[in-house]
Design an enzyme around this catalytic site. Structure first.
Site, PDB file in Angstrom:
ATOM      1  N   HIS A  43      93.719  47.853  47.367  1.00 29.76           N
ATOM      2  CA  HIS A  43      93.989  46.988  48.522  1.00 29.76           C
ATOM      3  C   HIS A  43      94.888  47.763  49.481  1.00 29.76           C
ATOM      4  CE1 HIS A  43      95.394  42.709  49.949  1.00 29.76           C
ATOM      5  NE2 HIS A  43      95.058  43.499  50.966  1.00 29.76           N
ATOM      6  N   GLY A  92      88.681  42.916  56.554  1.00 33.04           N
ATOM      7  CA  GLY A  92      88.870  41.844  57.516  1.00 33.04           C
ATOM      8  C   GLY A  92      90.327  41.536  57.782  1.00 33.04           C
ATOM      9  N   LEU A 106      94.432  45.216  59.119  1.00 33.54           N
ATOM     10  CA  LEU A 106      93.130  45.136  58.481  1.00 33.54           C
ATOM     11  C   LEU A 106      93.307  45.242  56.977  1.00 33.54           C
ATOM     12  CD1 LEU A 106      89.968  45.241  58.515  1.00 33.54           C
ATOM     13  CD2 LEU A 106      90.198  47.730  58.715  1.00 33.54           C
ATOM     14  N   HIS A 107      92.810  44.230  56.258  1.00 41.08           N
ATOM     15  CA  HIS A 107      92.788  44.285  54.797  1.00 41.08           C
ATOM     16  C   HIS A 107      91.544  45.056  54.382  1.00 41.08           C
ATOM     17  CE1 HIS A 107      96.010  41.380  53.860  1.00 41.08           C
ATOM     18  NE2 HIS A 107      95.677  40.861  55.034  1.00 41.08           N
ATOM     19  N   CYS A 108      91.731  46.066  53.553  1.00 40.97           N
ATOM     20  CA  CYS A 108      90.646  46.902  53.035  1.00 40.97           C
ATOM     21  C   CYS A 108      90.675  46.754  51.524  1.00 40.97           C
ATOM     22  CB  CYS A 108      90.865  48.364  53.423  1.00 40.97           C
ATOM     23  SG  CYS A 108      91.120  48.606  55.190  1.00 40.97           S
TER      24      CYS A 108
END
Length: 149
Positions: A43, A92, A106-108
């Protein structure tokens, strides 16, 4: 804040490398680092160096579209490099009032979610907002000049 100074933005501090947060990537526009409270196998967060509060501050203009595209590209590249065995990814943004820090991020995520219930935090909630996938945000802010008919 009445009668006092506003608390400095923690993500602005990270973007200026003035914290001990390890940076996974940095360039003139963005930095990336591991989420302090991961919700998945991997994350990461990708943030602009320039302070932009939330997705609500983005407009249909080339510079915003290019920034979000760049953030997504950085996140995809990092996860593909670090988790080549993963088959599922999610990218997102949380939308107000569901965002935890007022600095665009931005969360990856390389799935699976850990623990499994954490997927709820990364689910679109229709008219309530919630989580917006990066590709959907890009469609929403694509400048009219970039639309081909």
């Amino acid at each position: 804040m009445a009668g006092g100074k506003a608390k400095p933005c923690v993500f602005c501090q990270i973007a200026r490398a003035s914290t001990s947060t390890p940076l996974l990537y940095t360039d003139e526009k963005v930095v990336a680092f591991p989420d302090i409270n991961p919700s998945a196998f991997r994350h990461y967060l990708v943030i602009p160096i320039e302070h932009i509060s939330t997705v609500k501050d983005l407009r249909k203009r080339t510079e915003d579209y290019q920034l979000v595209s760049h953030m997504l590209n950085v996140g995809q590249t990092l996860l593909q490099r670090d988790t080549p065995e993963s088959k599922l990814y999610r990218f997102g943004f949380h939308q107000p009032p569901f965002n935890s820090v007022d600095h665009l991020h931005l969360h990856c995520l390389a799935l699976p979610f850990i623990p499994g219930w954490k997927h709820l935090k990364y689910t679109p909630l229709g008219p309530l907002g919630g989580f917006i996938e990066a590709e959907k945000l890009l469609d929403k802010i694509k400048p009219l000049s970039a639309v081909h008919t």
